[in-house]
Design a protein around this motif. Structure first.
Motif, PDB file in Angstrom:
ATOM      1  N   PRO A 168      60.973 -55.498 -60.060  1.00  0.00           N
ATOM      2  CA  PRO A 168      59.667 -55.800 -60.348  1.00  0.00           C
ATOM      3  C   PRO A 168      59.568 -57.015 -61.519  1.00  0.00           C
ATOM      4  O   PRO A 168      60.317 -56.986 -62.361  1.00  0.00           O
ATOM      5  CB  PRO A 168      58.920 -54.463 -60.740  1.00  0.00           C
ATOM      6  N   ARG A 169      58.636 -57.731 -61.195  1.00  0.00           N
ATOM      7  CA  ARG A 169      58.211 -59.118 -62.077  1.00  0.00           C
ATOM      8  C   ARG A 169      57.275 -58.717 -63.132  1.00  0.00           C
ATOM      9  O   ARG A 169      56.207 -59.316 -63.076  1.00  0.00           O
ATOM     10  CB  ARG A 169      58.048 -60.450 -61.445  1.00  0.00           C
ATOM     11  N   CYS A 170      57.581 -57.526 -64.013  1.00  0.00           N
ATOM     12  CA  CYS A 170      56.540 -57.253 -64.806  1.00  0.00           C
ATOM     13  C   CYS A 170      55.570 -58.318 -65.576  1.00  0.00           C
ATOM     14  O   CYS A 170      54.591 -58.130 -66.234  1.00  0.00           O
ATOM     15  CB  CYS A 170      56.745 -55.978 -65.403  1.00  0.00           C
ATOM     16  N   THR A 183      55.525 -59.687 -56.331  1.00  0.00           N
ATOM     17  CA  THR A 183      55.554 -59.243 -57.943  1.00  0.00           C
ATOM     18  C   THR A 183      56.361 -57.934 -58.166  1.00  0.00           C
ATOM     19  O   THR A 183      57.179 -57.871 -58.615  1.00  0.00           O
ATOM     20  CB  THR A 183      54.241 -59.447 -58.298  1.00  0.00           C
ATOM     21  N   CYS A 184      55.753 -56.859 -57.704  1.00  0.00           N
ATOM     22  CA  CYS A 184      56.165 -55.640 -57.684  1.00  0.00           C
ATOM     23  C   CYS A 184      57.200 -55.181 -56.761  1.00  0.00           C
ATOM     24  O   CYS A 184      57.216 -54.477 -56.110  1.00  0.00           O
ATOM     25  CB  CYS A 184      54.868 -54.537 -57.653  1.00  0.00           C
ATOM     26  N   ILE A 202      48.618 -57.548 -62.741  1.00  0.00           N
ATOM     27  CA  ILE A 202      47.782 -56.249 -63.236  1.00  0.00           C
ATOM     28  C   ILE A 202      48.643 -55.425 -64.211  1.00  0.00           C
ATOM     29  O   ILE A 202      48.394 -54.092 -64.497  1.00  0.00           O
ATOM     30  CB  ILE A 202      47.674 -55.221 -62.107  1.00  0.00           C
ATOM     31  N   ALA A 203      49.545 -56.101 -64.887  1.00  0.00           N
ATOM     32  CA  ALA A 203      50.354 -55.292 -65.900  1.00  0.00           C
ATOM     33  C   ALA A 203      49.771 -54.465 -67.061  1.00  0.00           C
ATOM     34  O   ALA A 203      50.002 -53.460 -67.338  1.00  0.00           O
ATOM     35  CB  ALA A 203      51.340 -56.059 -66.742  1.00  0.00           C
ATOM     36  N   HIS A 211      51.143 -57.578 -53.068  1.00  0.00           N
ATOM     37  CA  HIS A 211      51.669 -57.449 -54.504  1.00  0.00           C
ATOM     38  C   HIS A 211      53.155 -56.959 -54.631  1.00  0.00           C
ATOM     39  O   HIS A 211      53.918 -57.593 -55.227  1.00  0.00           O
ATOM     40  CB  HIS A 211      50.864 -56.313 -55.217  1.00  0.00           C
ATOM     41  N   ARG A 216      54.622 -46.619 -58.470  1.00  0.00           N
ATOM     42  CA  ARG A 216      54.513 -47.437 -59.786  1.00  0.00           C
ATOM     43  C   ARG A 216      53.017 -47.197 -60.435  1.00  0.00           C
ATOM     44  O   ARG A 216      52.882 -47.065 -61.708  1.00  0.00           O
ATOM     45  CB  ARG A 216      54.959 -48.708 -59.586  1.00  0.00           C
ATOM     46  N   LEU A 217      51.966 -47.276 -59.503  1.00  0.00           N
ATOM     47  CA  LEU A 217      50.691 -47.372 -60.222  1.00  0.00           C
ATOM     48  C   LEU A 217      50.226 -45.831 -60.168  1.00  0.00           C
ATOM     49  O   LEU A 217      49.011 -45.358 -60.504  1.00  0.00           O
ATOM     50  CB  LEU A 217      49.637 -48.119 -59.206  1.00  0.00           C
ATOM     51  N   CYS A 242      53.244 -60.207 -63.968  1.00  0.00           N
ATOM     52  CA  CYS A 242      52.200 -59.346 -63.147  1.00  0.00           C
ATOM     53  C   CYS A 242      50.895 -59.463 -63.555  1.00  0.00           C
ATOM     54  O   CYS A 242      50.475 -59.234 -64.751  1.00  0.00           O
ATOM     55  CB  CYS A 242      52.714 -57.863 -63.261  1.00  0.00           C
ATOM     56  N   CYS A 261      48.818 -51.131 -65.537  1.00  0.00           N
ATOM     57  CA  CYS A 261      49.900 -50.412 -64.995  1.00  0.00           C
ATOM     58  C   CYS A 261      50.504 -49.385 -65.686  1.00  0.00           C
ATOM     59  O   CYS A 261      51.406 -49.859 -66.635  1.00  0.00           O
ATOM     60  CB  CYS A 261      51.065 -51.290 -64.400  1.00  0.00           C
ATOM     61  N   SER A 291      53.481 -48.088 -65.386  1.00  0.00           N
ATOM     62  CA  SER A 291      55.118 -48.446 -65.171  1.00  0.00           C
ATOM     63  C   SER A 291      55.519 -49.676 -65.618  1.00  0.00           C
ATOM     64  O   SER A 291      56.620 -50.095 -65.458  1.00  0.00           O
ATOM     65  CB  SER A 291      55.465 -48.150 -63.833  1.00  0.00           C
ATOM     66  N   ALA A 292      54.444 -50.452 -66.286  1.00  0.00           N
ATOM     67  CA  ALA A 292      54.900 -51.742 -66.671  1.00  0.00           C
ATOM     68  C   ALA A 292      56.173 -51.749 -67.713  1.00  0.00           C
ATOM     69  O   ALA A 292      55.946 -50.945 -68.497  1.00  0.00           O
ATOM     70  CB  ALA A 292      53.684 -52.519 -67.379  1.00  0.00           C
TER      71      ALA A 292
END
Ligand code: SF4
Ligand code: SF4
Length: 342
Positions: A326-328, A320-321, A333-334, A316, A256-257, A331, A337, A339-340
């Motif tokens: 995922p709990r964007c 969260t992820c 670091i959204a 993470h 995702r990152l 998050c 990210c 892929s947010a």
């Protein structure tokens, strides 16, 4: 006896202990407070973070102060300075993510317990394809009660005795896994004839090998033990912070990152038993032909920060992820990210 360990900041006892297999030897009493229930000093040791850089260790047993400090420093992860210090030197493809994740989860270190190798082996073996919080911790506590972490007793046990721990295949296979590990010294010449290793008398002598040698021997010598579990066992019992267990959270967060090319393969037991990721690390062993297409080999660009970064991804990914959902929206670091989901 009470000792206070000074730890370089940033340090978090909870964030270091929770994702580590060493936590299976502890119970959490409250925020930043843990009591050891099994293994060395089990039932006698309590750890409490009393300040940003201070951890108090209280031991009910009359043990030499040096021994107590040695065990505690290893189990806190305080044997290694803050991994955050390594971030500026990381390759740029990883640096931003290491900065973002370590800001979200500051003070993560890598606890290790070479003195409780058998316990860590049990915990790691049970964690294959099993939820750590829901199942592995419960199975471990039952095993500490019934067998006190004694691998020989587990290897001798009957299926009925092990069934008192749980009915899963991970528990049932523990007997063969324990028996395989214990018999490695007698089988060393056949399983590692191509390696120039010293003679070992006990499986605990594996701790005297280079971590890459121990990885090869463990993978060749233990049925059911795959690369992820072998890497986790070494990460939690050797001073080998460059070891990277490629678990589902690392795979998910890295994807995702966009930290790794799409479609990299995950380590497989057959290749990992035969090769090393980098040629020349173990004398006489060739470099893996899959190294340019393997997630572990790619993430090894993190060098000494590899195991720490994997731990950040575990924290993470499990909170969260999450792989399925995922709990964007919550998050930390959204904003960085790619892929947010909004
Ligand atoms: S590069 Fe090869 S030896 Fe290294 S982890 Fe991947 S499959 Fe295993
Ligand atoms: S924003 Fe969503 S996809 Fe990106 S890291 Fe956070 S939880 Fe994962």
């Amino acid at each position: 006896m009470k000792v206070v360990i000074e730890v370089e900041e940033p340090y978090s006892l909870d964030l270091s202990m929770s994702p580590s297999f060493i936590s299976s030897l502890y119970v959490k009493l409250g925020p930043n407070e843990w009591a050891k229930i099994a293994g060395t000093l089990g039932g006698s040791l309590k750890l409490r973070q009393v300040g940003p850089s201070r951890v108090e260790a209280e031991c009910a047993l009359d043990v030499p102060r040096r021994l107590l400090e040695e065990v505690v420093v290893l189990e806190l992860g305080a044997w290694h300075p803050p991994f955050e210090d390594l971030v500026p030197k990381l390759p740029s493809r990883f640096r931003w993510a290491a900065e973002a994740l370590s800001t979200a989860y500051p003070g993560v270190r890598l606890p290790i317990a070479p003195h409780d190798f058998n316990h860590v082996f049990i915990s790691v073996s049970l964690s294959r394809r099993a939820n750590y919080e829901r199942f592995v911790l419960r199975w471990c506590r039952r095993i500490w009660e019934l067998f006190n972490g004694d691998l020989e007793a587990i290897a001798r046990s009957s299926p009925e005795e092990l069934a008192k721990v749980g009915s899963s295949y991970q528990v049932a296979q523990l007997r063969e896994m324990a028996s395989d590990l214990l018999s490695i010294p007698h089988r060393l010449s056949s399983i590692a004839s191509d390696l120039r290793l010293p003679r070992i008398r006990s499986h605990l002598d594996l701790l005297k090998l280079k971590p890459e040698e121990a990885r090869l021997v463990l993978l060749r010598g233990c049925r059911y033990l795959g690369p992820k579990a072998a890497d986790a066992l070494i990460l939690d019992s050797f001073k080998a912070p460059h070891f990277i267990p490629c678990d589902v959270h690392l795979r998910t967060v890295a994807r995702r990152l966009q930290l790794a090319p799409e479609g990299l393969a995950v380590p497989d037991k057959q290749r990992c038993s035969r090769y090393t990721c980098i040629e020349g690390v173990v004398e006489g062993v060739k470099g893996c032909p899959r190294a340019n297409n393997c997630l572990r080999a790619w993430m090894m660009g993190l060098s000494e920060a590899g195991g720490w970064f994997q731990t950040l991804c575990y924290i993470h990914g499990s909170s969260t992820c999450r792989t399925a959902s995922p709990r964007c929206s919550s998050c930390l670091i959204a904003s960085q990210c790619p892929s947010a989901s909004t």
